[in-house]
Design a protein around this motif. Structure first.
Motif: not given
Length: 238
Positions: A30-35
């Motif tokens: 799982l990857q979540v980008e800033r914002g």
């Protein structure tokens, strides 16, 4: 180039051993980008609650890599995880988790006692809490106890508390689960405003309608991220 706030690779979580072992997470990525505003969904037993606990540094994975806001937290011990939690994560819970004998403002100020604000004066902490309560529409409820507030207002206090330490991510666990439809809509409106201001929000929910309001939906099944967003209705739990 994107900036990842959450970067999880090949994460596993196993409870028990041998024949009775339960594999709650099985090589999850799982990857979540800033914002980003991300909703995590999945049926009971899918592993989404385990994933939330690990994202929130409330638990450790059995194996795999977890980098939170540039810091590898995979091998940290309990005390180190607590420190990361206080610095980087703002929690919003389904049951609000407010202290009943403290005012709205005092509840919001609490996390500042465990972070880098010990050198702030009481007046500075109070002003910061008042600003955030005003941000969520409760500037006229600073001195009210939780019992004097509606469910929606209590959740607003909880959101202000989650923001008090300027966290890297806001982690919301079923934030509208105890609210009526009107209050739920108001709470989601606050999340949208925060997202518009640049906040990174990860929301665990079983409500398909609310999940659709996020910028991206992550479906979890059998301990892995699966399925496109189009399958969200099939996986929703009512």
């Amino acid at each position: 180039m994107s900036e990842l706030v959450i970067d999880i690779t090949k994460m596993t979580k196993t409870y028990g051993e041998g024949d009775i072992a339960v594999h709650a997470l099985s090589g999850l990525d799982l990857q979540v980008e800033r914002g980003e505003f991300v909703a995590i969904m999945g049926p009971s037993g899918s592993g989404k609650s385990t994933l939330m606990n690990i994202i929130g540094c409330l638990d450790r994975a059995t194996s795999g890599l977890y980098v939170l806001d540039g810091e590898d937290v995979s091998g940290l011990n309990r005390d180190q995880l607590a420190s990361v939690r206080n610095r980087k994560i703002g929690f919003v819970f389904q049951s609000y988790n407010l202290l009943p004998r403290l005012s709205a403002r005092k509840n919001v100020m609490l996390p500042m006692m465990y972070n880098g604000f010990q050198n702030w004066s009481e007046e500075q902490r109070s002003d910061r809490a008042s600003e955030l309560l005003d941000l969520v529409g409760l500037g006229d409820r600073l001195h009210h106890l939780p019992t004097e507030l509606s469910g929606g207002q209590q959740q607003r206090v909880a959101i202000a508390r989650a923001l008090i330490n300027d966290p890297s991510i806001v982690l919301a666990d079923e934030p509208t689960g105890n609210l009526d439809s009107r209050s739920s809509t108001e709470i989601m409106g606050i999340f949208h405003r925060l997202h518009g201001q640049g906040a990174t929000i990860v929301m665990v929910t079983h409500e398909a309608e609310r999940a659709r309001e996020a910028g991206r939906v992550v479906n979890v099944l059998d301990g892995k991220v699966v399925a496109p967003q189009s399958e969200i209705d099939r996986m929703a739990v009512t």
